[in-house]
Design a protein around this motif. Sequence first.
Motif, mmCIF file in Angstrom:
data_model
loop_
_atom_site.group_PDB
_atom_site.id
_atom_site.type_symbol
_atom_site.label_atom_id
_atom_site.label_comp_id
_atom_site.label_asym_id
_atom_site.label_seq_id
_atom_site.Cartn_x
_atom_site.Cartn_y
_atom_site.Cartn_z
ATOM 1 N N TYR A 3 0.848 -1.188 0.000
ATOM 2 C CA TYR A 3 0.000 0.000 0.000
ATOM 3 C C TYR A 3 0.882 1.236 0.000
ATOM 4 O O TYR A 3 2.066 1.183 0.341
ATOM 5 C CB TYR A 3 -0.902 0.009 1.238
ATOM 6 N N LYS A 4 0.307 2.352 -0.393
ATOM 7 C CA LYS A 4 0.986 3.643 -0.316
ATOM 8 C C LYS A 4 -0.036 4.653 0.171
ATOM 9 O O LYS A 4 -1.248 4.412 0.116
ATOM 10 C CB LYS A 4 1.575 4.066 -1.656
ATOM 11 N N CYS A 15 -4.296 5.330 10.862
ATOM 12 C CA CYS A 15 -3.624 4.158 10.309
ATOM 13 C C CYS A 15 -2.468 3.662 11.175
ATOM 14 O O CYS A 15 -2.149 2.469 11.170
ATOM 15 C CB CYS A 15 -3.128 4.439 8.903
ATOM 16 N N CYS A 19 -1.692 -0.609 11.821
ATOM 17 C CA CYS A 19 -0.701 -1.332 11.022
ATOM 18 C C CYS A 19 0.003 -2.397 11.871
ATOM 19 O O CYS A 19 0.709 -2.066 12.827
ATOM 20 C CB CYS A 19 0.342 -0.369 10.448
ATOM 21 N N CYS A 37 5.555 -3.580 4.325
ATOM 22 C CA CYS A 37 4.098 -3.681 4.176
ATOM 23 C C CYS A 37 3.716 -5.104 3.776
ATOM 24 O O CYS A 37 4.278 -5.669 2.837
ATOM 25 C CB CYS A 37 3.612 -2.695 3.125
ATOM 26 N N SER A 39 0.566 -5.891 2.913
ATOM 27 C CA SER A 39 -0.631 -5.731 2.079
ATOM 28 C C SER A 39 -1.902 -6.238 2.748
ATOM 29 O O SER A 39 -2.769 -6.810 2.096
ATOM 30 C CB SER A 39 -0.438 -6.430 0.733
ATOM 31 N N GLY A 41 -4.196 -4.314 4.254
ATOM 32 C CA GLY A 41 -5.301 -3.386 4.036
ATOM 33 C C GLY A 41 -5.849 -2.743 5.300
ATOM 34 O O GLY A 41 -6.857 -2.040 5.243
ATOM 35 N N ALA A 44 -6.066 1.009 4.922
ATOM 36 C CA ALA A 44 -7.131 1.430 4.009
ATOM 37 C C ALA A 44 -8.499 1.334 4.668
ATOM 38 O O ALA A 44 -9.380 2.166 4.417
ATOM 39 C CB ALA A 44 -7.093 0.591 2.743
ATOM 40 N N CYS A 52 -5.072 5.627 1.625
ATOM 41 C CA CYS A 52 -4.268 4.406 1.577
ATOM 42 C C CYS A 52 -4.747 3.551 0.418
ATOM 43 O O CYS A 52 -5.888 3.083 0.419
ATOM 44 C CB CYS A 52 -4.397 3.613 2.876
ATOM 45 N N VAL A 53 -3.888 3.363 -0.556
ATOM 46 C CA VAL A 53 -4.254 2.608 -1.756
ATOM 47 C C VAL A 53 -3.165 1.611 -2.110
ATOM 48 O O VAL A 53 -1.996 1.819 -1.772
ATOM 49 C CB VAL A 53 -4.506 3.548 -2.957
ATOM 50 N N GLN A 54 -3.536 0.535 -2.785
ATOM 51 C CA GLN A 54 -2.529 -0.412 -3.226
ATOM 52 C C GLN A 54 -1.783 0.153 -4.407
ATOM 53 O O GLN A 54 -2.350 0.799 -5.268
ATOM 54 C CB GLN A 54 -3.161 -1.749 -3.604
ATOM 55 N N GLU A 55 -0.467 -0.105 -4.431
ATOM 56 C CA GLU A 55 0.368 0.378 -5.544
ATOM 57 C C GLU A 55 0.079 -0.425 -6.784
ATOM 58 O O GLU A 55 -0.328 -1.518 -6.767
ATOM 59 C CB GLU A 55 1.849 0.282 -5.182
#
Length: 55
Positions: A3-4, A15, A19, A37, A39, A41, A44, A52-55
């Motif tokens: 994520y980014k 967030c 995490c 990360c 991933s 979510g 997000a 927060c979105v997936q790259e």
Amino acid sequence: MAYKITDACISCSGCLSQCPTSCISEGSPYVINAPDCISCGACASVCPVGACVQE
């Protein structure tokens, strides 16, 4: 995929505590250390502005 955090981040810190790998750093916007990360979510799911979105 990691994520980014986009520029839409309002630095609310929601967030950070969610995490499980503590790969998010404070900043403007906050930053995710991609190699750490998993991933999941978690970031997000709590982000009020969808920054927060997936790259």
